[in-house]
Design an enzyme around this catalytic site. Structure first.
Site, PDB file in Angstrom:
ATOM      1  N   GLU A  49     -27.812  11.512   8.711  1.00 48.42           N
ATOM      2  CA  GLU A  49     -27.057  12.312   9.668  1.00 48.42           C
ATOM      3  C   GLU A  49     -25.561  11.996   9.618  1.00 48.42           C
ATOM      4  O   GLU A  49     -24.724  12.886   9.726  1.00 48.42           O
ATOM      5  CB  GLU A  49     -27.591  12.072  11.089  1.00 48.42           C
ATOM      6  CG  GLU A  49     -26.885  12.874  12.167  1.00 48.42           C
ATOM      7  CD  GLU A  49     -27.164  14.372  12.109  1.00 48.42           C
ATOM      8  OE1 GLU A  49     -28.064  14.796  11.347  1.00 48.42           O
ATOM      9  OE2 GLU A  49     -26.477  15.131  12.818  1.00 48.42           O
ATOM     10  N   CYS A  79       0.814  -1.215   0.000  1.00 54.51           N
ATOM     11  CA  CYS A  79       0.000   0.000   0.000  1.00 54.51           C
ATOM     12  C   CYS A  79       0.851   1.269   0.000  1.00 54.51           C
ATOM     13  O   CYS A  79       0.306   2.372  -0.142  1.00 54.51           O
ATOM     14  CB  CYS A  79      -0.891   0.065   1.244  1.00 54.51           C
ATOM     15  SG  CYS A  79      -1.858  -1.389   1.577  1.00 54.51           S
ATOM     16  N   HIS A 121     -12.530  -4.986  -3.333  1.00 54.25           N
ATOM     17  CA  HIS A 121     -11.282  -4.951  -2.570  1.00 54.25           C
ATOM     18  C   HIS A 121     -11.453  -4.237  -1.228  1.00 54.25           C
ATOM     19  O   HIS A 121     -11.260  -4.841  -0.175  1.00 54.25           O
ATOM     20  CB  HIS A 121     -10.223  -4.257  -3.440  1.00 54.25           C
ATOM     21  CG  HIS A 121      -8.875  -4.133  -2.812  1.00 54.25           C
ATOM     22  ND1 HIS A 121      -7.724  -3.942  -3.537  1.00 54.25           N
ATOM     23  CD2 HIS A 121      -8.483  -4.147  -1.523  1.00 54.25           C
ATOM     24  CE1 HIS A 121      -6.687  -3.863  -2.709  1.00 54.25           C
ATOM     25  NE2 HIS A 121      -7.115  -3.987  -1.489  1.00 54.25           N
TER      26      HIS A 121
END
Lengths: 236, 236, 236, 236
Positions: free
Chosen positions: B138, B91, B197
C-alpha cells in the site's frame, strides 16, 4: 455563504481538548510518533452524536489542525463541512462501515509495519491465510471479547485472538465490501487487517479504539519477533 | 559591507514558520529524531522563487538555526548569503541537479540506515544491483508516478516501485555526474539511492519531498525486515 | 461526605513534583514512551510513609492525572481515596507483596516486549525454564546484590544475574501466591518475570525501582539480540 | 565555609546554555533518549579552560541538574566542587586519560547496546578480537583521521575504520591502565570500545565528541544489522 462557512467552521472550533476536531489532531501526532501514519498514510475518524469528524486525505498527519477536519452528518452522509483545497479521506466508507455495523464511535486506520509484516507472514502460510491467530499472551487481555451483554469484558489469557485479514484493493474505497463482509463473518471482531496495507481498528469510544490499536500493534510486533526466534504464535 | 550583511541576514529572518530558513530547521529537527541526519550527516535544501536555501555542512542538524543557512541565487548560482565560519554543503551540486533537471522545490538527503542496508542487499545480488525494486505494498501509493500531465498522481498498489542506485564516491560533490545520469536514465524517478551512503529525494514542494522521503524510508525498513523473514520484495 | 471527599482529594493534590501522585504520572508518561505500558497495560505504585499511591486499572497511562490515583492505608489496607468511575489496579496485591515482604517503597509492573520474549525463550528450554540467567555484562552492575547489611551494593561484572520466572494466571491478582513464593524462594531478587506477561520490579525508593527497571529492560533487549546472533547469555 | 560553598556553586551557575554545567545536562537528556545512559549508566565530562565538569555517579542522567556537577581543577586534580550526597563518577580517571593524553575537551561514555553487541561479535572471532573494523560506508567520513597537522580532516569513504577493544574490569576505574595503553597503541583513535560494557569517545570540543559518538553508534547499529543479514563488515 459566508454565514454558512462560519457555521461550518464553528463545528471544528473549540477550546475543549476532548472536542473531536482537537482530539483527532492530538491522536494523529501520537500516531505519527508511533510510525502508524508515515507519509500521510492512515486515518482517524470520531463519531460524536450525529456527526462524524474525519481527518482529510493526503496531509502530514502530525501537522494537522482542527480546521483541516471534514464533518459529515451521520444520518444523511452529507458533508456539513469540507475544507477547501483538501480531499476527503478515501477511508470514509470504511469508517462508516464500523460506525454503522458496529455502532463504533472511533475508527483508526494505520499503516503499521508490524501489521503489514503479520499479513505477509500469514499470506505465506498454505492454509488459513485469511486470519491472524495468537494465544496465551497477557496483552490479549487488552482486546474486547465481542459485542452484546453476554460478551462483556475482554479476552482472557488462554483465549486465542483472531483477526480477519482481507485482500487489499488498488483503491482504498473498494475495500468497503470485503470489510463489511469480514465484519459480518467475524461478529466479535473489533479490527480487520488488510493484506500488505495495514489495519482498521474501532471501538465504542476513543479510548477503547486507541488502546486496542496499541495492544494489537504490540501483539503484531511481538509476533514478528517471535517468528524470527522460531517461537509459535499459538501455544501448543 | 555592514549594509550588505544586514541585507543578507534579512533573507533568513522571518516570523513565518513556513519561511524556508525556518522550515529547514524544523525539518532537520524531525529528521534527527528519525535517525536520518545522525552525526551531522545528510542535508536539506528548499527553492523558493529564485533563491535556494541550503543547510550548511558539518553541523548538528537538530541544533540548526535560520542564521546558519546559506542562500544562493538560483540563476547565477552565486551565494547571496554565506554565514561566516560555516562551510557550504557538499550536497549543493546534487540539490541543484534535482532543482534544475526536475524543477523540484525541495531536496532531502538522508543517511537512513534502512536505505544503506537496502543498497547493501542489492549490491550482493548478481544482477540488477543498480536498482531497488519492490511491489504490491500500500505504501507504494505514496510515491509519485512520474512527471508531466500523463503521469499525474501516484503509483498504484500493483505497480513495482523502482529506485535507481548509484555508486558512492569519496567526495560527495563527485556524485553529481552519476546522479544527473540516473535522473536522465530514470525519467520518472523522484529519488536516487547512493550505495553504502543514503538517498536523495526531491519533490515539487516541501510536503511532497518530505512525505515521499517518509514513505520510502518506511518501505526500506519493511524491505529489510521482509528479507530477514525470507519474504520476496517483488510479489511473484 | 463532601468534607470526606475534600480530605481525600488533598491526599493527591500537591505542587511538589516529588509528591507520589505527581511522580506516578510523570513516570507513566516516560514508561509509555519506552513501550512498557502500551494499551493501558502495566502499573506503578509508590509507598510514602503509611500510604500507598496506586495508578488505576485500565487507563491510558500517558494521560493519567494525580486525581486518578487510588490511595490506600498501608496498615489497614483500606482505601483512603477511590476515584469514582475508575477501578483499582489488579496489581495491587502484587505491589503489596513487594512492599510488605521486601519493605519496598516503589513497585513497577511493565509489559515490556523484551521481558515477554525472554520468558518465551526460557520457556522453550528443556531445563531451568523458571529462571532467566545472564552474566558478564557491565549493565548487571545496575542490579542490587540483595538485602541486608552483608549484601550491600550491586552485583559485580562477573556475577550471574538471575531473575525468577513465574507462570502467568488468567487473573492478575491470582499471581499473588506464586509471586510471594518466588520472593521467598529468591531472597535476593528485586524483580520477578511473569511468563508471556511482563515483569514486576521494586526498590527501596523510586529512583532504585525505576533505574533497576531500565537496567533490566536493557539487559532483556540485549539478551534477545544476543540470542538472534547466536551469542550465549552466560559466558562460558 | 558558607563562602566557599557559594564560590563553588557559582562554578555551575550560569544562564548561558553553552556553560559546561548546563551543556552536560542537555547532552545527557539527549543521550537518555538515544538509550546510551540507561539506568544511570554512562557519563559525560567537559573540560573548559583549567576546569573539568563531570556528571556524578549513579544518578538518573535525564534528570540531572547543573547543581549535580562535580568540578575539578585540571592541573591539581583536586575537586573545586563536590555536591554533598552525590558520588564522583568512576569514569573520572578515564576522562582524564582522554583530556591529558589527547588534549580532548569533551569525553562521553555510553552503554549503547550496539557498541556492546559489536564487542560480543568481535569477541567470538578467533582472531583480532581486540579491534572492530569496518570499511566503505559514507558515515565513516564522520570519524576524525587522527591527530596532528598531517592527519587533518576525517577518514575517507574507502578507509577502514578501526576502533580498539579493551577488556572490561570489575571496577570501572581499573580500566584506566588498559585505556591509556590503547590510546598509546592506537595513536589515531578517538574512541575505545570496552568489551561487554560500552564505549569511550572524545573530541577536541563538545560538538566533535558528540557527533562522533553519534556516527559511531550509527555504524555499530548498521554493523549488527549487516551481521544479521550476512553482509561482511570490511568490503572484500
Amino acid at each position: 455563504m459566508a454565514a454558512l462557512e462560519q457555521h461550518a467552521d464553528a463545528l471544528v472550533t473549540s477550546d475543549d481538548p476532548q472536542h473531536p476536531a482537537n482530539l483527532i489532531c492530538e491522536l494523529c501526532r501520537k500516531f505519527y510518533t508511533l510510525g502508524w501514519v508515515t507519509g500521510t498514510g492512515g486515518g482517524t475518524s470520531i463519531r460524536k452524536d450525529d456527526k462524524l469528524f474525519i481527518a482529510p486525505s493526503g496531509v502530514q498527519k502530525e501537522l494537522m489542525r482542527p480546521g483541516d477536519m471534514f464533518v459529515m452528518d451521520f444520518e444523511s452522509k452529507e458533508y456539513l463541512r469540507r475544507p477547501p483545497v483538501l480531499k476527503p479521506s478515501a477511508c470514509t466508507p470504511l469508517f462508516l462501515a464500523a460506525f454503522t455495523l458496529r455502532n463504533a464511535e472511533c475508527c483508526i486506520h494505520t499503516h503499521s509495519q508490524w501489521a503489514v509484516l503479520v499479513t505477509l507472514l500469514c499470506e505465506r502460510k498454505a492454509s488459513e491465510s485469511n486470519v491472524f491467530a495468537i494465544s496465551t499472551l497477557e496483552q490479549i487481555k487488552g482486546v474486547p471479547r465481542g459485542y452484546g451483554p453476554e460478551k462483556k469484558g475482554n479476552l482472557g489469557y488462554y483465549d486465542t485472538l483472531k483477526i480477519p485479514i482481507i485482500e487489499n484493493t488498488p483503491h482504498e474505497e473498494d475495500l468497503k465490501d470485503t470489510l463489511e463482509q469480514a465484519i459480518q463473518d467475524w461478529p466479535d471482531a473489533h479490527a480487520v487487517l488488510v493484506k500488505r496495507h495495514g489495519i482498521y481498528v474501532w471501538g465504542k469510544d476513543v479510548a477503547q479504539a486507541k488502546t486496542l490499536c496499541e495492544s494489537l500493534d504490540y501483539i503484531f510486533q511481538l509476533a514478528v519477533e517471535m517468528h524470527k526466534l522460531g517461537l509459535p504464535w499459538v501455544k501448543e
